[in-house]
Design an enzyme around this catalytic site. Structure first.
Site, PDB file in Angstrom:
ATOM      1  N   GLU A   1       7.136  70.517  83.707  1.00  0.00           N
ATOM      2  CA  GLU A   1       5.976  70.765  82.826  1.00  0.00           C
ATOM      3  C   GLU A   1       6.198  72.076  82.073  1.00  0.00           C
ATOM      4  O   GLU A   1       6.586  73.086  82.672  1.00  0.00           O
ATOM      5  CB  GLU A   1       4.727  70.857  83.715  1.00  0.00           C
ATOM      6  CG  GLU A   1       3.441  71.190  82.977  1.00  0.00           C
ATOM      7  CD  GLU A   1       2.264  71.384  83.969  1.00  0.00           C
ATOM      8  OE1 GLU A   1       2.424  71.114  85.184  1.00  0.00           O
ATOM      9  OE2 GLU A   1       1.204  71.844  83.503  1.00  0.00           O
TER      10      GLU A   1
ATOM     11  N   HIS B   1       4.509  74.794  79.071  1.00  0.00           N
ATOM     12  CA  HIS B   1       3.460  75.238  78.148  1.00  0.00           C
ATOM     13  C   HIS B   1       3.979  76.416  77.345  1.00  0.00           C
ATOM     14  O   HIS B   1       4.551  77.362  77.909  1.00  0.00           O
ATOM     15  CB  HIS B   1       2.189  75.628  78.906  1.00  0.00           C
ATOM     16  CG  HIS B   1       1.626  74.484  79.665  1.00  0.00           C
ATOM     17  ND1 HIS B   1       0.968  73.443  79.048  1.00  0.00           N
ATOM     18  CD2 HIS B   1       1.688  74.170  80.986  1.00  0.00           C
ATOM     19  CE1 HIS B   1       0.633  72.549  79.966  1.00  0.00           C
ATOM     20  NE2 HIS B   1       1.063  72.962  81.146  1.00  0.00           N
ATOM     21  N   ILE B   2       3.766  76.347  76.052  1.00  0.00           N
ATOM     22  CA  ILE B   2       4.221  77.409  75.157  1.00  0.00           C
ATOM     23  C   ILE B   2       3.446  78.692  75.427  1.00  0.00           C
ATOM     24  O   ILE B   2       4.024  79.775  75.529  1.00  0.00           O
ATOM     25  CB  ILE B   2       4.023  76.952  73.692  1.00  0.00           C
ATOM     26  CG1 ILE B   2       4.954  75.765  73.398  1.00  0.00           C
ATOM     27  CG2 ILE B   2       4.261  78.099  72.717  1.00  0.00           C
ATOM     28  CD1 ILE B   2       4.625  75.026  72.120  1.00  0.00           C
ATOM     29  N   SER B   3       2.130  78.559  75.526  1.00  0.00           N
ATOM     30  CA  SER B   3       1.277  79.732  75.765  1.00  0.00           C
ATOM     31  C   SER B   3       1.119  79.957  77.268  1.00  0.00           C
ATOM     32  O   SER B   3       1.371  79.052  78.071  1.00  0.00           O
ATOM     33  CB  SER B   3      -0.099  79.503  75.128  1.00  0.00           C
ATOM     34  OG  SER B   3      -0.768  78.424  75.777  1.00  0.00           O
TER      35      SER B   3
ATOM     36  N   ARG C   1      -0.654  75.572  63.602  1.00  0.00           N
ATOM     37  CA  ARG C   1      -1.762  75.562  64.559  1.00  0.00           C
ATOM     38  C   ARG C   1      -1.835  76.910  65.296  1.00  0.00           C
ATOM     39  O   ARG C   1      -0.892  77.269  66.020  1.00  0.00           O
ATOM     40  CB  ARG C   1      -1.483  74.454  65.585  1.00  0.00           C
ATOM     41  CG  ARG C   1      -2.454  74.403  66.715  1.00  0.00           C
ATOM     42  CD  ARG C   1      -1.923  73.520  67.841  1.00  0.00           C
ATOM     43  NE  ARG C   1      -2.908  73.401  68.883  1.00  0.00           N
ATOM     44  CZ  ARG C   1      -2.673  72.957  70.091  1.00  0.00           C
ATOM     45  NH1 ARG C   1      -1.453  72.561  70.431  1.00  0.00           N
ATOM     46  NH2 ARG C   1      -3.630  72.895  70.988  1.00  0.00           N
TER      47      ARG C   1
ATOM     48  N   ARG D   1      -5.555  82.498  79.422  1.00  0.00           N
ATOM     49  CA  ARG D   1      -6.488  81.972  78.421  1.00  0.00           C
ATOM     50  C   ARG D   1      -7.787  81.496  79.093  1.00  0.00           C
ATOM     51  O   ARG D   1      -8.096  81.917  80.191  1.00  0.00           O
ATOM     52  CB  ARG D   1      -5.783  80.865  77.635  1.00  0.00           C
ATOM     53  CG  ARG D   1      -4.520  81.384  76.912  1.00  0.00           C
ATOM     54  CD  ARG D   1      -3.826  80.300  76.131  1.00  0.00           C
ATOM     55  NE  ARG D   1      -4.700  79.785  75.064  1.00  0.00           N
ATOM     56  CZ  ARG D   1      -4.457  78.641  74.398  1.00  0.00           C
ATOM     57  NH1 ARG D   1      -3.375  77.930  74.695  1.00  0.00           N
ATOM     58  NH2 ARG D   1      -5.281  78.232  73.457  1.00  0.00           N
TER      59      ARG D   1
ATOM     60  N   ASP E   1      -0.723  60.414  87.789  1.00  0.00           N
ATOM     61  CA  ASP E   1      -0.297  59.200  88.489  1.00  0.00           C
ATOM     62  C   ASP E   1       1.004  58.654  87.900  1.00  0.00           C
ATOM     63  O   ASP E   1       1.876  58.180  88.642  1.00  0.00           O
ATOM     64  CB  ASP E   1      -1.384  58.122  88.401  1.00  0.00           C
ATOM     65  CG  ASP E   1      -2.583  58.419  89.286  1.00  0.00           C
ATOM     66  OD1 ASP E   1      -2.503  59.341  90.121  1.00  0.00           O
ATOM     67  OD2 ASP E   1      -3.611  57.725  89.141  1.00  0.00           O
TER      68      ASP E   1
ATOM     69  N   TYR F   1       0.469  80.153  69.427  1.00  0.00           N
ATOM     70  CA  TYR F   1       1.627  79.279  69.637  1.00  0.00           C
ATOM     71  C   TYR F   1       2.871  79.683  68.848  1.00  0.00           C
ATOM     72  O   TYR F   1       3.929  79.074  69.009  1.00  0.00           O
ATOM     73  CB  TYR F   1       1.247  77.826  69.280  1.00  0.00           C
ATOM     74  CG  TYR F   1       0.152  77.277  70.177  1.00  0.00           C
ATOM     75  CD1 TYR F   1       0.394  77.067  71.532  1.00  0.00           C
ATOM     76  CD2 TYR F   1      -1.109  76.996  69.682  1.00  0.00           C
ATOM     77  CE1 TYR F   1      -0.607  76.577  72.360  1.00  0.00           C
ATOM     78  CE2 TYR F   1      -2.114  76.510  70.503  1.00  0.00           C
ATOM     79  CZ  TYR F   1      -1.857  76.306  71.844  1.00  0.00           C
ATOM     80  OH  TYR F   1      -2.842  75.822  72.672  1.00  0.00           O
TER      81      TYR F   1
ATOM     82  N   PRO G   1      -0.941  65.916  72.721  1.00  0.00           N
ATOM     83  CA  PRO G   1      -1.781  66.038  71.533  1.00  0.00           C
ATOM     84  C   PRO G   1      -1.714  67.394  70.847  1.00  0.00           C
ATOM     85  O   PRO G   1      -1.629  68.428  71.508  1.00  0.00           O
ATOM     86  CB  PRO G   1      -3.200  65.787  72.068  1.00  0.00           C
ATOM     87  CG  PRO G   1      -3.111  65.991  73.533  1.00  0.00           C
ATOM     88  CD  PRO G   1      -1.718  65.606  73.931  1.00  0.00           C
ATOM     89  N   ASN G   2      -1.742  67.332  69.538  1.00  0.00           N
ATOM     90  CA  ASN G   2      -1.814  68.487  68.634  1.00  0.00           C
ATOM     91  C   ASN G   2      -0.508  69.281  68.529  1.00  0.00           C
ATOM     92  O   ASN G   2      -0.415  70.200  67.722  1.00  0.00           O
ATOM     93  CB  ASN G   2      -2.976  69.426  69.017  1.00  0.00           C
ATOM     94  CG  ASN G   2      -4.313  68.725  68.896  1.00  0.00           C
ATOM     95  OD1 ASN G   2      -4.626  68.194  67.843  1.00  0.00           O
ATOM     96  ND2 ASN G   2      -5.076  68.661  69.975  1.00  0.00           N
TER      97      ASN G   2
ATOM     98  N   ASN H   1       5.466  68.686  77.687  1.00  0.00           N
ATOM     99  CA  ASN H   1       4.306  69.528  77.381  1.00  0.00           C
ATOM    100  C   ASN H   1       3.136  68.583  77.129  1.00  0.00           C
ATOM    101  O   ASN H   1       3.035  67.990  76.061  1.00  0.00           O
ATOM    102  CB  ASN H   1       4.571  70.399  76.152  1.00  0.00           C
ATOM    103  CG  ASN H   1       3.404  71.339  75.878  1.00  0.00           C
ATOM    104  OD1 ASN H   1       2.311  71.175  76.418  1.00  0.00           O
ATOM    105  ND2 ASN H   1       3.637  72.333  75.028  1.00  0.00           N
TER     106      ASN H   1
ATOM    107  N   ALA I   1      -3.398  69.381  75.879  1.00  0.00           N
ATOM    108  CA  ALA I   1      -4.708  69.461  76.545  1.00  0.00           C
ATOM    109  C   ALA I   1      -4.885  68.415  77.647  1.00  0.00           C
ATOM    110  O   ALA I   1      -5.719  68.597  78.536  1.00  0.00           O
ATOM    111  CB  ALA I   1      -5.817  69.319  75.508  1.00  0.00           C
TER     112      ALA I   1
ATOM    113  N   ARG J   1      -8.255  76.088  81.073  1.00  0.00           N
ATOM    114  CA  ARG J   1      -6.805  75.842  80.985  1.00  0.00           C
ATOM    115  C   ARG J   1      -6.068  76.231  82.270  1.00  0.00           C
ATOM    116  O   ARG J   1      -4.859  76.094  82.375  1.00  0.00           O
ATOM    117  CB  ARG J   1      -6.192  76.612  79.813  1.00  0.00           C
ATOM    118  CG  ARG J   1      -6.714  76.174  78.469  1.00  0.00           C
ATOM    119  CD  ARG J   1      -5.999  76.870  77.326  1.00  0.00           C
ATOM    120  NE  ARG J   1      -6.808  76.868  76.135  1.00  0.00           N
ATOM    121  CZ  ARG J   1      -6.907  75.842  75.277  1.00  0.00           C
ATOM    122  NH1 ARG J   1      -6.189  74.758  75.459  1.00  0.00           N
ATOM    123  NH2 ARG J   1      -7.695  75.907  74.217  1.00  0.00           N
TER     124      ARG J   1
HETATM  125  C1  DQA Z   1      -0.378  73.986  75.657  1.00  0.00           C
HETATM  126  C2  DQA Z   1      -1.567  74.631  76.390  1.00  0.00           C
HETATM  127  C3  DQA Z   1      -2.759  73.679  76.451  1.00  0.00           C
HETATM  128  O1  DQA Z   1      -3.845  74.314  77.111  1.00  0.00           O
HETATM  129  C4  DQA Z   1      -3.198  73.294  75.063  1.00  0.00           C
HETATM  130  O2  DQA Z   1      -4.244  72.357  75.127  1.00  0.00           O
HETATM  131  C5  DQA Z   1      -2.075  72.789  74.222  1.00  0.00           C
HETATM  132  C6  DQA Z   1      -0.790  73.470  74.287  1.00  0.00           C
HETATM  133  C7  DQA Z   1       0.787  74.986  75.468  1.00  0.00           C
HETATM  134  O3  DQA Z   1       1.886  74.527  75.168  1.00  0.00           O
HETATM  135  O4  DQA Z   1       0.584  76.194  75.567  1.00  0.00           O
HETATM  136  O5  DQA Z   1      -2.235  71.868  73.425  1.00  0.00           O
HETATM  137  O6  DQA Z   1       0.118  72.901  76.436  1.00  0.00           O
END
Ligand code: DQA
Length: 145
Positions: A98, A100-102, A17, A107, A87, A22, A9-10, A74, A77, A111
């Site tokens: 897995e 994550h950009i950040s 964003r 943070r 699962d 990011y 999501p997002n 990725n 959230a 998270r």
């Molecule tokens: C994220 C980190 C998550 O905590 C956040 O909800 C995201 C992006 C990242 O790529 O840093 O949507 O997965």
């Protein structure tokens, strides 16, 4: 040898964003980098997808288990909330990396917990869009082993 690259999501909003968190790269920029890297690594095809819906991501992880050699994901959230993704990953026979950009560990405390990490083959955090191409390299390395 096909790779799935799944985004939660997002992440469709990357570029506009929270650029301070990011960066300015869009998801289309990341997709272009991934396609170039995947071709260089010898992946025959890439499925690059994004959804804001948890169940859709579960369906795609299951599809990746049937069709692909491995997954870069990725989960956005849903990382911090989703036992369903945990699962689904456990149910696939293929490695999931897995990304994550950040740096989620630098943070908010909500998270810091990932439901995905215990099911993942590995985790890349905090390196910006570079994390995606590093994850593809890691996947290629794991598949060669
Ligand atoms: C994220 C980190 C998550 O905590 C956040 O909800 C995201 C992006 C990242 O790529 O840093 O949507 O997965």
């Amino acid at each position: 040898m096909e790779a799935f690259i799944l985004n939660g999501p997002n992440l469709n909003l990357l570029g506009t964003r929270e650029p301070g968190v990011y960066g300015s790269a869009t998801l289309a920029d990341i997709e272009a980098n991934c396609r170039e890297k995947a071709a260089a690594l010898g992946f025959s095809a890439v499925e690059f997808r994004q959804s804001n819906h948890e169940g859709v991501l579960v369906d795609w992880i299951q599809e990746a288990g049937r069709r692909s050699a491995g997954v870069v994901m990725n989960p956005g959230a849903y990382t911090h909330t989703s036992i369903a993704l945990h699962d689904a990953i456990k149910g696939t026979g293929v490695p999931v990396i897995e990304v994550h950009i950040s740096n989620v560990h630098a943070r908010e405390s909500f998270r810091h917990r990932s439901f995905v990490s215990p099911a993942a083959a590995g985790v890349i955090v905090g390196l910006g869009p570079l994390g995606y191409t590093l994850a593809l390299e890691a996947l290629a390395g794991l598949l060669k082993r």
